[in-house]
Scaffold this motif. Structure first.
Motif, PDB file in Angstrom:
ATOM      1  N   GLY A 104       0.815  -1.214   0.000  1.00 16.45           N
ATOM      2  CA  GLY A 104       0.000   0.000   0.000  1.00 16.45           C
ATOM      3  C   GLY A 104       0.849   1.264   0.000  1.00 16.45           C
ATOM      4  O   GLY A 104       0.497   2.259  -0.635  1.00 16.45           O
ATOM      5  N   ILE A 105       1.967   1.209   0.719  1.00 17.85           N
ATOM      6  CA  ILE A 105       2.851   2.388   0.762  1.00 17.85           C
ATOM      7  C   ILE A 105       3.383   2.676  -0.640  1.00 17.85           C
ATOM      8  O   ILE A 105       3.391   3.818  -1.111  1.00 17.85           O
ATOM      9  N   SER A 106       3.802   1.624  -1.335  1.00 17.52           N
ATOM     10  CA  SER A 106       4.306   1.809  -2.691  1.00 17.52           C
ATOM     11  C   SER A 106       3.218   2.385  -3.609  1.00 17.52           C
ATOM     12  O   SER A 106       3.485   3.272  -4.435  1.00 17.52           O
ATOM     13  N   TYR A 107       1.998   1.905  -3.453  1.00 19.88           N
ATOM     14  CA  TYR A 107       0.893   2.432  -4.263  1.00 19.88           C
ATOM     15  C   TYR A 107       0.669   3.920  -3.975  1.00 19.88           C
ATOM     16  O   TYR A 107       0.373   4.702  -4.879  1.00 19.88           O
ATOM     17  N   MET A 108       0.800   4.299  -2.701  1.00 21.94           N
ATOM     18  CA  MET A 108       0.612   5.721  -2.361  1.00 21.94           C
ATOM     19  C   MET A 108       1.750   6.572  -2.901  1.00 21.94           C
ATOM     20  O   MET A 108       1.536   7.699  -3.338  1.00 21.94           O
ATOM     21  N   ILE A 109       2.977   6.021  -2.879  1.00 27.38           N
ATOM     22  CA  ILE A 109       4.097   6.752  -3.471  1.00 27.38           C
ATOM     23  C   ILE A 109       3.819   6.950  -4.960  1.00 27.38           C
ATOM     24  O   ILE A 109       3.945   8.052  -5.493  1.00 27.38           O
ATOM     25  N   GLY A 110       3.388   5.862  -5.612  1.00 30.86           N
ATOM     26  CA  GLY A 110       3.109   5.911  -7.047  1.00 30.86           C
ATOM     27  C   GLY A 110       1.923   6.799  -7.400  1.00 30.86           C
ATOM     28  O   GLY A 110       1.798   7.256  -8.540  1.00 30.86           O
ATOM     29  N   SER A 111       1.045   7.036  -6.423  1.00 37.00           N
ATOM     30  CA  SER A 111      -0.115   7.906  -6.659  1.00 37.00           C
ATOM     31  C   SER A 111       0.107   9.315  -6.124  1.00 37.00           C
ATOM     32  O   SER A 111      -0.819  10.126  -6.120  1.00 37.00           O
ATOM     33  N   ASP A 112       1.308   9.569  -5.600  1.00 37.01           N
ATOM     34  CA  ASP A 112       1.664  10.886  -5.035  1.00 37.01           C
ATOM     35  C   ASP A 112       0.695  11.314  -3.936  1.00 37.01           C
ATOM     36  O   ASP A 112       0.186  12.435  -3.937  1.00 37.01           O
ATOM     37  N   LEU A 113       0.432  10.400  -2.998  1.00 34.92           N
ATOM     38  CA  LEU A 113      -0.512  10.698  -1.921  1.00 34.92           C
ATOM     39  C   LEU A 113       0.212  10.953  -0.598  1.00 34.92           C
ATOM     40  O   LEU A 113       1.079  10.171  -0.206  1.00 34.92           O
ATOM     41  N   PRO A 114      -0.183  12.019   0.105  1.00 37.19           N
ATOM     42  CA  PRO A 114       0.384  12.271   1.422  1.00 37.19           C
ATOM     43  C   PRO A 114      -0.349  11.464   2.500  1.00 37.19           C
ATOM     44  O   PRO A 114      -1.570  11.280   2.423  1.00 37.19           O
ATOM     45  N   CYS A 115       0.398  10.964   3.477  1.00 40.31           N
ATOM     46  CA  CYS A 115      -0.214  10.300   4.630  1.00 40.31           C
ATOM     47  C   CYS A 115       0.869  10.128   5.674  1.00 40.31           C
ATOM     48  O   CYS A 115       2.035  10.432   5.421  1.00 40.31           O
ATOM     49  N   LEU A 116       0.473   9.675   6.841  1.00 40.30           N
ATOM     50  CA  LEU A 116       1.448   9.417   7.904  1.00 40.30           C
ATOM     51  C   LEU A 116       1.392   7.945   8.292  1.00 40.30           C
ATOM     52  O   LEU A 116       0.321   7.403   8.564  1.00 40.30           O
TER      53      LEU A 116
END
Lengths: 177, 354
Positions: B89-101
């Motif tokens: 999921g972290i990789s998907y968020m990196i690939g989608s340029d999404l901010p989160c903690l």
């Protein structure tokens, strides 16, 4: 002021972590640097509970106390486990109702207090921990009674407010011994 | 000044996340970070937020992805084995340029390992938080106060650079109590014109994805991301140093280990040893430049970690042969003592005098 590296240990349910929290809060109210670190996870279940408390003039480095200058042992296994780790000149406090041990070390000061028996005699059931805390306060002078009372007010949750007076009475009893 | 209160690291971090504007938490319990879940499960419903205990770590991280796509401040937390599950999921968020903690209160590995403190996920956090060419912001608090201060910074930078941020703590920091102060710092707000909030036929639809089948477009995306990474490496490095000016030996340590090293360094100074301490607060971006400069004056660099030697490789790259790099580490949940570190410093400096 002396820096304290305290180790408090006993069975789960004896109020070891609470006792340590009161000590740490007193240090905070005295405007000193403090830390409190419990044993955690499965090692707590049905076994020993212990916590490290540091009170210092400087920011606390390691919160994990491996060489205490104050040991509070509320059961036999804790005494056996930690007695050799106390630094020379250290102070050791035991609940002598529960810890029936001889101490072979002559380079430390051992304080025996029949705290569990006292708690039964004085209708302070379940808070032998606070009686030992009173003795610890008197002998080490890590803080004052006034500050410890304020610390207790911070640590006793609102739902157990009615027990505050009992706790303070137990601390005073320990100080009188 | 606000009142100093005694708080557990995990609970302090959870409260700070709320004050930093996070209203969406998705997680799954695991020792030694469970107090974050417990605290937020009590607090979130009272302030109109969402606390959701997912059926697994994978579900939790994907819920964060959904919430982050909608532009809200979302977080998850776990400990080492759980973080491994979240890496997809972290990789998907990196690939989608999404901010989160993402919070990792590290325990020991590999596998289920143990529950005692560890820093053995350094490589995972800084090198491969997921598959693909990628980085996330990685912060390493060393005090419970920093468990309070860093979430504000982490959310803000994550949003400004549109990428996940991680707080890499450990069992010691999560479980210990220390005095903390909550200031009235209000959370910085950032515009999110990319968020999928409903276009209402007033703007073109936003589309959040990490899938780009055209290699030319994907290369461009990755390149753009790396341009952002370069900007971060230039502008966002955070460190704390002490006694560095004349240090012959520079100790480099992060997180809980740094506080142990600080004790050792203070003690060494009273013995006349010229030692200093550099503590990276951000592990990515890593303080490469500062280390290179220090290596110009110091002869030795000693890296101390609660692992078998991970950050030391970044130190070696930064120092680039300009100073001798040494390593001291403990594994399995064993915590180094100030005496251990002092002995190591004496061995290094003593050897030179002999």
């Amino acid at each position: 002021m002396t820096d304290y590296n305290m180790l408090l240990a006993g069975f789960g349910g004896q109020g070891i972590l609470f006792c340590g929290k009161v000590v740490a809060y007193a240090g905070l109210l005295d405007n000193r640097e403090v830390s409190w670190l419990p044993s955690y996870g499965p090692e707590m279940r049905g076994g020993t509970a212990n916590c490290s408390v540091c009170i210092s003039e400087e920011p606390v480095g390691s919160p994990l106390v491996t060489e205490p200058n104050v040991l509070l042992a509320l059961n036999g296994p804790s005494f056996d486990k930690f007695i050799d780790s106390v630094v020379p000149g250290g102070q050791v406090f035991i609940d002598s109702t529960l810890v029936e041990r001889e101490c072979s070390r002559d380079d430390i000061t051992l304080f025996r207090l029949p705290a569990s028996q006292l708690s039964l005699d004085e209708h302070l059931e379940g808070i032998a921990n606070m009686i030992v805390l009173g003795k610890l306060l008197k002998e080490t002078g890590f803080s004052t009674l006034e500050t410890v009372e304020k610390a207790l007010e911070k640590c006793v949750p609102p739902s157990k407010r009615h027990l505050l007076e009992h706790n303070i009475r137990a601390v005073k009893l320990g100080m009188s011994k | 000044m606000a009142e100093r209160v005694l708080m557990k690291g995990n609970e302090a971090l959870a409260e700070a996340a709320i004050q930093a504007g996070c209203r969406h938490f998705f997680g799954y319990p695991i020792t030694p970070q469970t107090e974050i879940n417990a605290y937020l499960s009590r607090r979130m419903p009272k302030i109109g937020g969402t606390y959701l205990q997912a059926e697994s770590e994978l579900a939790a991280v994907n819920m964060v992805m959904g919430a982050a796509s909608a532009g809200v401040r979302a977080m998850t937390s776990s400990s080492s084995p759980g973080i491994s599950l979240k890496t997809e999921g972290i990789s998907y968020m990196i690939g989608s340029d999404l901010p989160c903690l993402i919070v990792n209160v590290q325990r020991c590995g590999p596998g289920l390992g143990g529950i005692r403190p560890s820093q053995a996920d350094y490589n995972q956090a800084t090198k491969a938080p997921g598959h693909g060419d990628s980085h996330i912001l990685v912060f390493a608090p060393a005090t419970v106060q920093e468990m309070v201060d860093i979430p504000f910074k982490a959310f803000d930078l994550a949003e400004r650079y549109r990428m996940p941020a991680m707080i890499l703590a450990d069992g010691l920091l999560g479980q210990m109590m220390e005095p903390v102060v909550f200031t009235d710092e209000s959370a910085k707000q950032n515009e999110k014109p990319w968020a999928t909030t409903g276009h209402e036929n007033k703007r073109p639809p936003n589309f959040v994805t990490s899938l780009y089948l055209d290699p030319a477009i994907l290369e461009q995306k990755v390149t753009e991301r790396f341009a952002r990474y370069a900007e971060i490496e230039e502008n966002e490095v955070m460190t704390e140093g002490s006694y560095l000016e004349d240090a012959e030996l520079v100790v480099v340590a992060f997180g809980a280990t740094a506080r142990i090293c600080r004790g050792a360094v203070n003690q060494a100074r009273t013995m006349g040893m010229r030692v200093g301490l550099l503590r990276p607060v951000t592990l990515w971006p890593f303080p490469k430049k500062q280390l290179r400069q220090l290596a110009g004056t110091a002869k030795h660099v000693l890296t101390v970690e609660m692992n078998m030697g991970q950050m030391v490789n970044d130190v070696r790259l930064a120092v680039s042969g300009a100073a001798e790099v040494h390593f001291y580490g403990r594994a399995g949940g064993m915590v180094p003592t100030p005496q251990d570190v002092l002995a190591e410093m004496r061995r290094i400096l003593g050897g030179e005098q002999a």
